[in-house]
Design a protein around this motif. Structure first.
Motif, PDB file in Angstrom:
ATOM      1  N   UNK A 160      10.043   0.808  11.937  1.00 44.55           N
ATOM      2  CA  UNK A 160       8.730   1.036  12.391  1.00 44.55           C
ATOM      3  C   UNK A 160       7.961   2.150  11.825  1.00 44.55           C
ATOM      4  N   UNK A 161       8.613   3.148  11.310  1.00 45.29           N
ATOM      5  CA  UNK A 161       8.086   4.339  10.519  1.00 45.29           C
ATOM      6  C   UNK A 161       7.485   3.823   9.417  1.00 45.29           C
ATOM      7  N   UNK A 162       8.365   3.159   8.555  1.00 47.43           N
ATOM      8  CA  UNK A 162       8.014   2.524   7.270  1.00 47.43           C
ATOM      9  C   UNK A 162       6.661   1.653   7.507  1.00 47.43           C
ATOM     10  N   UNK A 163       6.733   0.769   8.590  1.00 49.22           N
ATOM     11  CA  UNK A 163       5.419  -0.309   8.656  1.00 49.22           C
ATOM     12  C   UNK A 163       4.373   0.841   9.185  1.00 49.22           C
ATOM     13  N   UNK A 164       4.395   1.745   9.823  1.00 50.28           N
ATOM     14  CA  UNK A 164       3.238   2.703  10.136  1.00 50.28           C
ATOM     15  C   UNK A 164       2.638   3.304   8.929  1.00 50.28           C
ATOM     16  N   UNK A 165       3.556   3.545   7.707  1.00 43.73           N
ATOM     17  CA  UNK A 165       3.292   4.174   6.770  1.00 43.73           C
ATOM     18  C   UNK A 165       2.372   3.062   5.812  1.00 43.73           C
ATOM     19  N   UNK A 166       3.055   1.991   5.815  1.00 41.01           N
ATOM     20  CA  UNK A 166       2.373   0.792   5.006  1.00 41.01           C
ATOM     21  C   UNK A 166       1.028   0.509   5.956  1.00 41.01           C
ATOM     22  N   UNK A 167       0.825   0.486   6.964  1.00 40.12           N
ATOM     23  CA  UNK A 167      -0.500   0.330   7.599  1.00 40.12           C
ATOM     24  C   UNK A 167      -1.404   1.271   6.874  1.00 40.12           C
ATOM     25  N   UNK A 168      -1.296   2.704   7.084  1.00 44.62           N
ATOM     26  CA  UNK A 168      -1.839   3.720   7.015  1.00 44.62           C
ATOM     27  C   UNK A 168      -2.407   3.570   5.504  1.00 44.62           C
ATOM     28  N   UNK A 169      -1.365   3.216   4.408  1.00 47.60           N
ATOM     29  CA  UNK A 169      -1.665   3.046   3.114  1.00 47.60           C
ATOM     30  C   UNK A 169      -2.777   1.959   2.969  1.00 47.60           C
ATOM     31  N   UNK A 170      -2.654   1.049   3.557  1.00 49.99           N
ATOM     32  CA  UNK A 170      -3.454  -0.305   3.547  1.00 49.99           C
ATOM     33  C   UNK A 170      -5.070   0.020   3.730  1.00 49.99           C
ATOM     34  N   UNK A 171      -4.870   0.882   5.171  1.00 46.21           N
ATOM     35  CA  UNK A 171      -6.308   1.360   5.752  1.00 46.21           C
ATOM     36  C   UNK A 171      -7.039   2.287   4.676  1.00 46.21           C
ATOM     37  N   UNK A 172      -6.120   3.006   4.123  1.00 48.98           N
ATOM     38  CA  UNK A 172      -6.708   4.134   3.160  1.00 48.98           C
ATOM     39  C   UNK A 172      -7.235   3.394   1.820  1.00 48.98           C
ATOM     40  N   UNK A 173      -6.552   2.439   1.295  1.00 46.88           N
ATOM     41  CA  UNK A 173      -6.791   1.514   0.368  1.00 46.88           C
ATOM     42  C   UNK A 173      -8.118   0.799   0.432  1.00 46.88           C
ATOM     43  N   UNK A 174      -8.351   0.306   1.666  1.00 44.59           N
ATOM     44  CA  UNK A 174      -9.604  -0.389   2.099  1.00 44.59           C
ATOM     45  C   UNK A 174     -10.700   0.680   2.188  1.00 44.59           C
ATOM     46  N   UNK A 175     -10.470   1.705   2.458  1.00 44.17           N
ATOM     47  CA  UNK A 175     -11.553   2.811   2.338  1.00 44.17           C
ATOM     48  C   UNK A 175     -11.947   3.335   1.001  1.00 44.17           C
ATOM     49  N   UNK A 176     -10.889   2.793  -0.080  1.00 42.72           N
ATOM     50  CA  UNK A 176     -11.248   3.337  -1.368  1.00 42.72           C
ATOM     51  C   UNK A 176     -10.871   4.684  -1.677  1.00 42.72           C
ATOM     52  N   UNK A 177      -9.507   4.899  -0.860  1.00 44.62           N
ATOM     53  CA  UNK A 177      -9.114   6.280  -1.231  1.00 44.62           C
ATOM     54  C   UNK A 177      -8.226   6.763  -2.147  1.00 44.62           C
ATOM     55  N   UNK A 178      -7.789   5.695  -3.096  1.00 44.27           N
ATOM     56  CA  UNK A 178      -6.755   6.008  -4.098  1.00 44.27           C
ATOM     57  C   UNK A 178      -7.213   6.646  -5.072  1.00 44.27           C
ATOM     58  N   UNK A 179      -8.701   7.084  -4.948  1.00 40.21           N
ATOM     59  CA  UNK A 179      -9.261   7.787  -6.400  1.00 40.21           C
ATOM     60  C   UNK A 179      -9.136   9.326  -6.324  1.00 40.21           C
ATOM     61  N   UNK A 180      -8.638   9.879  -5.075  1.00 39.67           N
ATOM     62  CA  UNK A 180      -8.254  11.389  -4.823  1.00 39.67           C
ATOM     63  C   UNK A 180      -6.684  11.590  -5.145  1.00 39.67           C
ATOM     64  N   UNK A 181      -6.486  12.677  -5.357  1.00 43.00           N
ATOM     65  CA  UNK A 181      -5.092  13.550  -5.300  1.00 43.00           C
ATOM     66  C   UNK A 181      -4.020  12.758  -4.808  1.00 43.00           C
TER      67      UNK A 181
END
Length: 137
Positions: free
Chosen positions: A116-137
């Protein structure tokens, strides 16, 4: 007497329940109301590099009442050179983790919170990727 570093400012807890919002900034829990008796937080911006803080935190206690147990959520977020992603996680991660943990502990969920914890982190990672957040530190 203790001294505090220049620029140090205490931050109050951020919590959902009215009881928790009334708690002092160091997180003293009411009897029977939270998972922990007390908690504290300190932050130290590095004035040698920047005059603002990129790190954040989220404390929610009580966070989940399940099977006669009270759970708390404590998250510390490192800005890694960017504040927007930290603020996104600070505002949302505890709710995403809660949804995943409730599903894992519910009927047919198996009761294992690790996935469940791993799934939550994957969801947040996906949401951040959709927002274009991979460009920062």
């Amino acid at each position: 007497r203790t001294s505090t570093p220049p620029g140090w400012r205490p931050r109050a807890s951020v919590a959902k329940s009215p009881e928790a919002r009334e708690a002092p900034p160091w997180g003293l829990a009411r009897p029977g109301g939270g998972a922990v008796a007390a908690w504290s937080l300190a932050s130290d911006p590095n004035a040698d590099y920047r005059d603002y803080m990129e790190d954040g935190h989220r404390a929610v206690d009580p966070w989940l009442q399940q099977g006669g147990c009270t759970w708390a959520f404590f998250g510390v977020y490192d800005g890694h050179g960017g504040k927007s992603e930290m603020e996104y996680c600070e505002a949302r991660l505890h709710d995403v983790v809660l949804g995943e943990v409730e599903q894992a502990l519910g009927p047919g969920g198996g009761g294992d919170v690790g996935p469940a914890l791993a799934g939550a982190f994957r969801k947040i990672d996906s949401q951040l990727a959709m927002l274009g957040a991979w460009g920062s530190g």
